[in-house]
Write a protein that holds these residues in place. Structure first.
Motif, PDB file in Angstrom:
ATOM      1  N   ARG A   1     100.632 -24.002  17.515  1.00  0.00           N
ATOM      2  CA  ARG A   1     101.327 -23.349  18.501  1.00  0.00           C
ATOM      3  C   ARG A   1     101.498 -24.253  19.550  1.00  0.00           C
ATOM      4  NH1 ARG A   1      96.606 -18.565  17.647  1.00  0.00           N
ATOM      5  NH2 ARG A   1      97.778 -17.479  15.737  1.00  0.00           N
ATOM      6  N   ARG A   2     102.373 -23.596  20.571  1.00  0.00           N
ATOM      7  CA  ARG A   2     102.625 -24.245  21.666  1.00  0.00           C
ATOM      8  C   ARG A   2     101.466 -24.671  22.742  1.00  0.00           C
ATOM      9  NH1 ARG A   2     108.695 -21.499  23.110  1.00  0.00           N
ATOM     10  NH2 ARG A   2     109.869 -22.809  21.436  1.00  0.00           N
ATOM     11  N   GLU A   3     100.921 -23.602  22.924  1.00  0.00           N
ATOM     12  CA  GLU A   3      99.563 -23.689  23.678  1.00  0.00           C
ATOM     13  C   GLU A   3      98.724 -24.555  23.098  1.00  0.00           C
ATOM     14  OE1 GLU A   3      99.312 -19.599  21.582  1.00  0.00           O
ATOM     15  OE2 GLU A   3     100.799 -20.917  22.328  1.00  0.00           O
ATOM     16  N   GLU A   4      98.440 -24.666  21.868  1.00  0.00           N
ATOM     17  CA  GLU A   4      97.477 -25.712  21.377  1.00  0.00           C
ATOM     18  C   GLU A   4      98.245 -27.076  21.617  1.00  0.00           C
ATOM     19  OE1 GLU A   4      95.967 -23.099  17.388  1.00  0.00           O
ATOM     20  OE2 GLU A   4      97.808 -24.338  17.432  1.00  0.00           O
ATOM     21  N   VAL A   5      99.323 -27.281  21.395  1.00  0.00           N
ATOM     22  CA  VAL A   5      99.839 -28.756  21.663  1.00  0.00           C
ATOM     23  C   VAL A   5      99.577 -28.993  23.166  1.00  0.00           C
ATOM     24  CG1 VAL A   5     101.776 -30.215  21.965  1.00  0.00           C
ATOM     25  CG2 VAL A   5     101.717 -28.801  20.088  1.00  0.00           C
ATOM     26  N   ALA A   6      99.902 -28.037  24.168  1.00  0.00           N
ATOM     27  CA  ALA A   6      99.639 -28.279  25.498  1.00  0.00           C
ATOM     28  C   ALA A   6      97.995 -28.286  25.797  1.00  0.00           C
ATOM     29  CB  ALA A   6     100.000 -26.996  26.228  1.00  0.00           C
ATOM     30  N   VAL A   7      97.164 -27.880  25.412  1.00  0.00           N
ATOM     31  CA  VAL A   7      95.961 -27.938  25.505  1.00  0.00           C
ATOM     32  C   VAL A   7      95.426 -29.406  25.080  1.00  0.00           C
ATOM     33  CG1 VAL A   7      93.524 -27.479  24.640  1.00  0.00           C
ATOM     34  CG2 VAL A   7      95.208 -25.767  25.503  1.00  0.00           C
ATOM     35  N   ARG A   8      96.047 -29.892  23.947  1.00  0.00           N
ATOM     36  CA  ARG A   8      95.798 -31.233  23.372  1.00  0.00           C
ATOM     37  C   ARG A   8      96.207 -32.365  24.363  1.00  0.00           C
ATOM     38  NH1 ARG A   8      94.420 -33.108  18.770  1.00  0.00           N
ATOM     39  NH2 ARG A   8      96.103 -34.897  18.473  1.00  0.00           N
ATOM     40  N   ALA A   9      97.497 -32.246  24.874  1.00  0.00           N
ATOM     41  CA  ALA A   9      98.085 -33.046  25.670  1.00  0.00           C
ATOM     42  C   ALA A   9      97.578 -33.064  27.015  1.00  0.00           C
ATOM     43  CB  ALA A   9      99.708 -32.726  25.757  1.00  0.00           C
ATOM     44  N   GLY A  10      96.948 -32.119  27.588  1.00  0.00           N
ATOM     45  CA  GLY A  10      96.809 -31.977  29.132  1.00  0.00           C
ATOM     46  C   GLY A  10      97.517 -31.507  29.785  1.00  0.00           C
ATOM     47  N   VAL A  11      98.527 -30.730  29.223  1.00  0.00           N
ATOM     48  CA  VAL A  11      99.559 -30.317  30.315  1.00  0.00           C
ATOM     49  C   VAL A  11      99.714 -28.734  30.335  1.00  0.00           C
ATOM     50  CG1 VAL A  11     100.992 -32.344  29.697  1.00  0.00           C
ATOM     51  CG2 VAL A  11     101.283 -30.061  28.329  1.00  0.00           C
ATOM     52  N   GLY A  12     100.650 -27.947  31.418  1.00  0.00           N
ATOM     53  CA  GLY A  12     100.578 -26.393  31.427  1.00  0.00           C
ATOM     54  C   GLY A  12     101.363 -26.046  29.914  1.00  0.00           C
ATOM     55  N   VAL A  13     100.890 -24.689  29.807  1.00  0.00           N
ATOM     56  CA  VAL A  13     101.812 -24.324  28.428  1.00  0.00           C
ATOM     57  C   VAL A  13     102.955 -23.893  28.930  1.00  0.00           C
ATOM     58  CG1 VAL A  13     101.705 -22.328  27.001  1.00  0.00           C
ATOM     59  CG2 VAL A  13      99.701 -23.275  27.786  1.00  0.00           C
ATOM     60  N   SER A  14     103.227 -23.605  30.069  1.00  0.00           N
ATOM     61  CA  SER A  14     104.805 -23.118  30.604  1.00  0.00           C
ATOM     62  C   SER A  14     105.570 -24.439  30.667  1.00  0.00           C
ATOM     63  CB  SER A  14     104.828 -22.682  31.942  1.00  0.00           C
ATOM     64  OG  SER A  14     104.173 -21.350  31.948  1.00  0.00           O
ATOM     65  N   TRP A  15     104.962 -25.620  31.170  1.00  0.00           N
ATOM     66  CA  TRP A  15     105.532 -26.658  31.185  1.00  0.00           C
ATOM     67  C   TRP A  15     106.040 -27.488  29.759  1.00  0.00           C
ATOM     68  CZ3 TRP A  15     105.597 -31.664  29.432  1.00  0.00           C
ATOM     69  CH2 TRP A  15     106.426 -32.801  30.096  1.00  0.00           C
ATOM     70  N   TYR A  16     104.945 -27.339  29.088  1.00  0.00           N
ATOM     71  CA  TYR A  16     105.349 -27.800  27.528  1.00  0.00           C
ATOM     72  C   TYR A  16     106.579 -26.913  26.906  1.00  0.00           C
ATOM     73  CZ  TYR A  16     105.378 -28.818  22.771  1.00  0.00           C
ATOM     74  OH  TYR A  16     105.703 -29.329  21.600  1.00  0.00           O
ATOM     75  N   THR A  17     106.380 -25.539  27.293  1.00  0.00           N
ATOM     76  CA  THR A  17     107.371 -24.682  26.623  1.00  0.00           C
ATOM     77  C   THR A  17     108.617 -24.972  27.096  1.00  0.00           C
ATOM     78  OG1 THR A  17     105.772 -22.760  26.349  1.00  0.00           O
ATOM     79  CG2 THR A  17     108.172 -22.284  26.312  1.00  0.00           C
ATOM     80  N   TRP A  18     108.993 -25.190  28.304  1.00  0.00           N
ATOM     81  CA  TRP A  18     110.145 -25.744  29.126  1.00  0.00           C
ATOM     82  C   TRP A  18     110.490 -26.900  28.376  1.00  0.00           C
ATOM     83  CZ3 TRP A  18     108.156 -24.780  34.607  1.00  0.00           C
ATOM     84  CH2 TRP A  18     108.041 -23.521  34.797  1.00  0.00           C
ATOM     85  N   LEU A  19     109.655 -28.083  28.145  1.00  0.00           N
ATOM     86  CA  LEU A  19     110.329 -29.149  27.480  1.00  0.00           C
ATOM     87  C   LEU A  19     110.710 -29.042  26.207  1.00  0.00           C
ATOM     88  CD1 LEU A  19     110.277 -32.387  27.964  1.00  0.00           C
ATOM     89  CD2 LEU A  19     108.071 -32.307  26.802  1.00  0.00           C
ATOM     90  N   GLU A  20     110.081 -28.366  25.276  1.00  0.00           N
ATOM     91  CA  GLU A  20     110.464 -27.896  23.914  1.00  0.00           C
ATOM     92  C   GLU A  20     111.711 -26.807  23.816  1.00  0.00           C
ATOM     93  OE1 GLU A  20     108.655 -25.567  20.078  1.00  0.00           O
ATOM     94  OE2 GLU A  20     107.313 -27.318  21.043  1.00  0.00           O
ATOM     95  N   GLN A  21     111.794 -26.265  24.840  1.00  0.00           N
ATOM     96  CA  GLN A  21     113.145 -25.446  25.083  1.00  0.00           C
ATOM     97  C   GLN A  21     114.265 -26.339  25.590  1.00  0.00           C
ATOM     98  OE1 GLN A  21     111.950 -22.324  27.472  1.00  0.00           O
ATOM     99  NE2 GLN A  21     111.125 -20.765  25.975  1.00  0.00           N
ATOM    100  N   GLY A  22     114.040 -27.736  25.582  1.00  0.00           N
ATOM    101  CA  GLY A  22     114.888 -28.376  26.463  1.00  0.00           C
ATOM    102  C   GLY A  22     115.579 -28.032  27.565  1.00  0.00           C
ATOM    103  N   ARG A  23     114.753 -27.607  28.247  1.00  0.00           N
ATOM    104  CA  ARG A  23     115.320 -27.458  29.735  1.00  0.00           C
ATOM    105  C   ARG A  23     115.375 -28.619  30.409  1.00  0.00           C
ATOM    106  NH1 ARG A  23     112.541 -21.853  32.174  1.00  0.00           N
ATOM    107  NH2 ARG A  23     112.639 -20.579  30.545  1.00  0.00           N
ATOM    108  N   ASP A  24     115.842 -28.920  31.546  1.00  0.00           N
ATOM    109  CA  ASP A  24     116.482 -29.604  32.420  1.00  0.00           C
ATOM    110  C   ASP A  24     115.131 -30.042  33.448  1.00  0.00           C
ATOM    111  OD1 ASP A  24     117.166 -32.139  33.531  1.00  0.00           O
ATOM    112  OD2 ASP A  24     118.981 -31.118  34.728  1.00  0.00           O
ATOM    113  N   ILE A  25     114.043 -30.882  33.003  1.00  0.00           N
ATOM    114  CA  ILE A  25     113.121 -31.005  33.763  1.00  0.00           C
ATOM    115  C   ILE A  25     112.530 -32.364  33.988  1.00  0.00           C
ATOM    116  CG2 ILE A  25     111.921 -28.579  33.312  1.00  0.00           C
ATOM    117  CD1 ILE A  25     110.181 -29.958  31.337  1.00  0.00           C
ATOM    118  N   THR A  26     111.609 -32.606  34.910  1.00  0.00           N
ATOM    119  CA  THR A  26     111.375 -34.270  35.084  1.00  0.00           C
ATOM    120  C   THR A  26     110.125 -34.379  34.178  1.00  0.00           C
ATOM    121  OG1 THR A  26     112.180 -34.126  37.229  1.00  0.00           O
ATOM    122  CG2 THR A  26     110.671 -35.915  36.937  1.00  0.00           C
TER     123      THR A  26
END
Length: 280
Positions: free
Chosen positions: A42-67
């Motif tokens: 799940r996305r939240e599992e990837v986020a936990v493993r990477a140490g990033v926020g779930v929302s931020w990882y979701t935006w990245l995987e959705q291809g949003r224009d983020i830094t």
């Protein structure tokens, strides 16, 4: 019409989702919790493993224009168990230059590269690593460049070999570009002791190198004339082409071709190299 950045974000979305879906919690040492309707992590599992926020990882995987930063991409690469090639691909899709892969400067000479060195025949061919240390060469290169089985470095040879320095005008014309290319290569590996040793040695051994190095000029390898005076064959002129070994990007193959309009090809025939590839 889809722009380049939008297309890249679309590919990033598909790539991250595919890498996530190929993994199971067991693959990464996580417990399986609850019923899973879709394959993979799940996305939240990837986020936990990477140490990033779930929302931020979701935006990245959705291809949003983020830094994004290299540190975060490395964390995501680790969370998704990406290999070296996949990690570099992730960087490019995120709009960043991938850092050089570590730990590639060693390794055994592959049969394919050894065969290519030998196949170059009566023309010199040299294999070097990222710091321009000579890894292997064919017998024509040994005869032409004066390699004796000891450790050699292409930059050091250029600045200290009497064979190169015997043609001072051609040598001086090419030297700035040679140093600029070496600085560009060294920039990819800050703090690499292999580069530091070559630079320190040449600063002491060659005032010309020290002066050129202090200019801080940077450039890519250019196809310049390599000229040298062989003690038996006389003046030799080559066009040198640098190729990267695809499956070992820290290796470069330097192929020397007799320059048209010079007697180099005929003079090479007067040398009698032994029919075997030599390496240091």
């Amino acid at each position: 019409m889809i722009g380049e950045s939008e297309r890249r974000r679309e590919q990033l979305r598909e790539f991250l989702r595919s890498r996530r879906e190929r993994l199971t919690p067991e693959d990464v040492g996580m417990p399986t919790v609850g019923r899973r309707r879709t394959p993979g992590l799940r996305r939240e599992e990837v986020a936990v493993r990477a140490g990033v926020g779930v929302s931020w990882y979701t935006w990245l995987e959705q291809g949003r224009d983020i830094t994004v930063s290299g540190e975060v991409l490395d964390a995501i690469a680790g969370a998704l168990l990406l290999n070296t090639v996949e990690r570099a691909h992730l960087y490019l899709l995120a709009g960043l230059n991938p850092p050089p892969a570590a730990g590639l400067s060693g390794g055994e000479l592959t049969p394919a590269v050894r065969q290519l060195l030998d196949a170059w025949g009566r023309r010199p061919a040299v294999l070097r690593d990222r710091a321009w240390n000579v890894l292997a060469y064919n017998e024509t290169a040994r005869a032409v460049l004066g390699f004796d089985g000891a450790a050699h470095n292409c930059l050091r040879t250029y600045f200290t070999s009497p064979r190169y320095r015997a043609l001072p005008e051609v040598w001086a014309d090419a030297a700035p570009a040679v140093v600029a290319a070496y600085r560009a290569d060294a920039t990819h590996f800050p703090g690499d002791a292999a580069f530091d040793r070559v630079i320190a040695e040449l600063r002491t051994a060659s005032p010309e190198f020290a002066e050129l190095w202090d200019r801080h000029e940077v450039g890519v390898p250019v196809q310049a004339v390599n000229a040298m005076r062989h003690p038996e064959a006389g003046d030799l002129y080559f066009d040198a082409t640098t190729l990267t070994v695809t499956d070992h990007p820290d290796w470069s193959l330097i192929l020397y071709d007799p320059r048209p309009g010079t007697p180099t090809a005929a003079r090479l025939k007067t040398l009698h190299p032994r029919p075997a590839t030599r390496s240091r």
